[in-house]
Design a protein around this motif. Structure first.
Motif, mmCIF file in Angstrom:
data_model
loop_
_atom_site.group_PDB
_atom_site.id
_atom_site.type_symbol
_atom_site.label_atom_id
_atom_site.label_comp_id
_atom_site.label_asym_id
_atom_site.label_seq_id
_atom_site.Cartn_x
_atom_site.Cartn_y
_atom_site.Cartn_z
ATOM 1 N N MET A 99 0.840 -1.198 0.000
ATOM 2 C CA MET A 99 0.000 0.000 0.000
ATOM 3 C C MET A 99 0.877 1.251 0.000
ATOM 4 S SD MET A 99 -3.128 -0.982 -0.143
ATOM 5 C CE MET A 99 -4.103 0.450 0.236
ATOM 6 N N LYS A 100 0.474 2.230 -0.785
ATOM 7 C CA LYS A 100 1.125 3.546 -0.815
ATOM 8 C C LYS A 100 0.008 4.579 -0.789
ATOM 9 C CE LYS A 100 5.600 4.116 -1.011
ATOM 10 N NZ LYS A 100 6.543 3.885 -2.021
ATOM 11 N N GLY A 101 -0.370 5.025 0.401
ATOM 12 C CA GLY A 101 -1.508 5.938 0.530
ATOM 13 C C GLY A 101 -2.779 5.182 0.182
ATOM 14 N N LYS A 102 -3.554 5.718 -0.760
ATOM 15 C CA LYS A 102 -4.762 5.016 -1.214
ATOM 16 C C LYS A 102 -4.444 4.044 -2.338
ATOM 17 C CE LYS A 102 -8.195 8.467 -0.043
ATOM 18 N NZ LYS A 102 -9.564 8.204 0.199
ATOM 19 N N GLY A 103 -3.280 4.206 -2.945
ATOM 20 C CA GLY A 103 -2.893 3.367 -4.074
ATOM 21 C C GLY A 103 -2.054 2.181 -3.651
ATOM 22 N N ILE A 104 -1.616 1.444 -4.648
ATOM 23 C CA ILE A 104 -0.783 0.264 -4.411
ATOM 24 C C ILE A 104 0.456 0.362 -5.290
ATOM 25 C CG2 ILE A 104 -0.655 -2.240 -4.706
ATOM 26 C CD1 ILE A 104 -3.505 -2.470 -3.937
ATOM 27 N N GLU A 105 1.597 0.008 -4.705
ATOM 28 C CA GLU A 105 2.850 -0.008 -5.450
ATOM 29 C C GLU A 105 3.219 -1.461 -5.743
ATOM 30 O OE1 GLU A 105 6.496 2.764 -4.855
ATOM 31 O OE2 GLU A 105 6.831 0.983 -3.629
ATOM 32 N N PHE A 106 3.407 -1.756 -7.015
ATOM 33 C CA PHE A 106 3.702 -3.120 -7.447
ATOM 34 C C PHE A 106 5.181 -3.269 -7.787
ATOM 35 C CE2 PHE A 106 -0.786 -2.627 -8.402
ATOM 36 C CZ PHE A 106 -1.320 -3.840 -8.015
ATOM 37 N N SER A 107 5.774 -4.384 -7.351
ATOM 38 C CA SER A 107 7.119 -4.788 -7.774
ATOM 39 C C SER A 107 6.918 -6.044 -8.610
ATOM 40 C CB SER A 107 7.995 -5.110 -6.567
ATOM 41 O OG SER A 107 8.093 -3.983 -5.734
ATOM 42 N N PRO A 118 -6.359 4.311 -7.383
ATOM 43 C CA PRO A 118 -7.720 4.002 -7.832
ATOM 44 C C PRO A 118 -8.505 5.267 -8.169
ATOM 45 C CG PRO A 118 -7.604 3.847 -5.457
ATOM 46 C CD PRO A 118 -6.204 4.119 -5.944
ATOM 47 N N PRO A 119 -9.417 5.183 -9.140
ATOM 48 C CA PRO A 119 -10.295 6.320 -9.408
ATOM 49 C C PRO A 119 -11.300 6.487 -8.267
ATOM 50 C CG PRO A 119 -10.896 4.460 -10.786
ATOM 51 C CD PRO A 119 -9.647 4.074 -10.053
ATOM 52 N N GLY A 121 -14.445 6.300 -6.054
ATOM 53 C CA GLY A 121 -15.481 5.277 -5.933
ATOM 54 C C GLY A 121 -14.933 3.856 -5.904
ATOM 55 N N ILE A 122 -13.630 3.707 -6.101
ATOM 56 C CA ILE A 122 -12.998 2.384 -6.102
ATOM 57 C C ILE A 122 -11.998 2.333 -4.946
ATOM 58 C CG2 ILE A 122 -11.533 0.781 -7.407
ATOM 59 C CD1 ILE A 122 -14.230 1.117 -8.698
ATOM 60 N N THR A 123 -12.010 1.229 -4.208
ATOM 61 C CA THR A 123 -11.022 1.051 -3.147
ATOM 62 C C THR A 123 -10.195 -0.194 -3.444
ATOM 63 O OG1 THR A 123 -12.600 -0.196 -1.807
ATOM 64 C CG2 THR A 123 -12.410 2.147 -1.346
ATOM 65 N N LEU A 124 -8.933 -0.116 -3.112
ATOM 66 C CA LEU A 124 -8.021 -1.243 -3.295
ATOM 67 C C LEU A 124 -7.619 -1.757 -1.920
ATOM 68 C CD1 LEU A 124 -5.692 0.254 -6.065
ATOM 69 C CD2 LEU A 124 -7.613 -1.279 -6.381
ATOM 70 N N GLU A 125 -7.681 -3.068 -1.755
ATOM 71 C CA GLU A 125 -7.282 -3.686 -0.489
ATOM 72 C C GLU A 125 -6.166 -4.680 -0.751
ATOM 73 O OE1 GLU A 125 -10.663 -5.481 1.364
ATOM 74 O OE2 GLU A 125 -11.782 -3.604 1.454
ATOM 75 N N LEU A 126 -5.328 -4.851 0.259
ATOM 76 C CA LEU A 126 -4.184 -5.752 0.152
ATOM 77 C C LEU A 126 -4.166 -6.676 1.368
ATOM 78 C CD1 LEU A 126 -2.122 -5.589 -2.150
ATOM 79 C CD2 LEU A 126 -0.596 -4.411 -0.621
ATOM 80 N N VAL A 132 -4.614 -8.746 -4.321
ATOM 81 C CA VAL A 132 -5.210 -7.413 -4.398
ATOM 82 C C VAL A 132 -6.714 -7.595 -4.562
ATOM 83 C CG1 VAL A 132 -5.299 -5.254 -5.699
ATOM 84 C CG2 VAL A 132 -3.145 -6.492 -5.529
ATOM 85 N N ILE A 133 -7.494 -6.822 -3.815
ATOM 86 C CA ILE A 133 -8.948 -6.857 -3.968
ATOM 87 C C ILE A 133 -9.410 -5.463 -4.383
ATOM 88 C CG2 ILE A 133 -11.160 -7.242 -2.823
ATOM 89 C CD1 ILE A 133 -9.702 -9.209 -0.972
ATOM 90 N N VAL A 134 -10.132 -5.408 -5.501
ATOM 91 C CA VAL A 134 -10.684 -4.156 -6.019
ATOM 92 C C VAL A 134 -12.162 -4.137 -5.650
ATOM 93 C CG1 VAL A 134 -11.043 -2.766 -8.093
ATOM 94 C CG2 VAL A 134 -9.077 -4.296 -7.968
ATOM 95 N N LYS A 135 -12.610 -3.073 -4.965
ATOM 96 C CA LYS A 135 -14.008 -2.986 -4.532
ATOM 97 C C LYS A 135 -14.614 -1.661 -4.965
ATOM 98 C CE LYS A 135 -13.920 -5.937 -0.465
ATOM 99 N NZ LYS A 135 -14.205 -6.038 0.958
ATOM 100 N N GLY A 136 -15.935 -1.688 -5.209
ATOM 101 C CA GLY A 136 -16.645 -0.467 -5.564
ATOM 102 C C GLY A 136 -18.106 -0.752 -5.850
ATOM 103 N N THR A 137 -18.858 0.305 -6.147
ATOM 104 C CA THR A 137 -20.285 0.146 -6.433
ATOM 105 C C THR A 137 -20.558 0.016 -7.925
ATOM 106 O OG1 THR A 137 -20.596 2.535 -6.490
ATOM 107 C CG2 THR A 137 -21.018 1.436 -4.398
ATOM 108 N N ASP A 138 -19.644 0.482 -8.762
ATOM 109 C CA ASP A 138 -19.832 0.460 -10.214
ATOM 110 C C ASP A 138 -19.171 -0.787 -10.797
ATOM 111 O OD1 ASP A 138 -20.020 0.923 -12.918
ATOM 112 O OD2 ASP A 138 -19.179 2.947 -12.856
#
Length: 179
Positions: A99-107, A118-119, A121-126, A132-138
């Motif tokens: 996790m890097k703030g609200k975003g995710i840093e990939f190696s 994430p844009p 309305g979208i949340t990223l969980e680790l 990685v889990i991408v969640k949202g209403t849309d």
């Protein structure tokens, strides 16, 4: 002949508030709110605790829009009530995410790290560094963000390394034959 999908009613679950103002459709629920402009030739109305989407005529383009509008409205109602999620697995030695703030840093084996923010309305969980889990209403936005993350390092068929959906099966190939 009406659209088979379009003629199905959409049940409104408890806790979801639906408003239809002309061609504007809005849904509000526990997970958030969403709105959609219903295409010309298609109308929606609330009857009891169901949404009925109807086509104004029987022309081919209208029938197509009828099914499309019904599917999108149904997805919105489900999204604001339950939400959508997509799970991705990171497979490969040294491949990980943090996790890097609200975003995710990939190696992912490149010479640099890749940060995905994430844009709205979208949340990223680790849950762990390899998932990685991408969640949202849309529904569409969740799928698009997940596809963009997968595209960073698509799974390869020889060792299966890369980012894949959790339910995805990678078709493996045999390596080159020895002498």
């Amino acid at each position: 002949m009406a659209s088979h999908i379009g003629k199905l009613p959409i049940e409104i679950p408890a806790g979801v508030e639906v408003t239809i103002n002309g061609q504007e459709f809005a849904a509000k629920g526990a997970k958030g709110s969403d709105s959609y402009t219903i295409p010309e030739g298609v109308t929606a109305k609330v009857e009891g605790n169901e949404i009925i989407v109807t086509a104004n005529d029987d022309l081919r383009p209208t029938r197509a829009k009828h099914g499309l509008a019904r599917s999108i409205v149904a997805s919105m109602v489900k999204g604001v009530h339950d939400g959508y999620s997509k799970s991705l697995d990171i497979v490969g030695t040294g491949y990980r995410a943090q996790m890097k703030g609200k975003g995710i840093e990939f190696s992912l084996g490149y010479s640099h790290t890749i940060t995905v923010n994430p844009p709205e309305g979208i949340t990223l969980e680790l849950p762990n560094p390899n998932q990685v889990i991408v969640k949202g209403t849309d529904k569409q936005a969740v799928g698009q963000v997940a596809a963009n993350i997968r595209k960073l390092r698509a799974p390869e068929p020889y060792k299966g390394k890369g980012i894949k959906y959790s339910d995805e099966v990678i078709r493996r190939k045999a390596g080159k034959a020895g002498k």
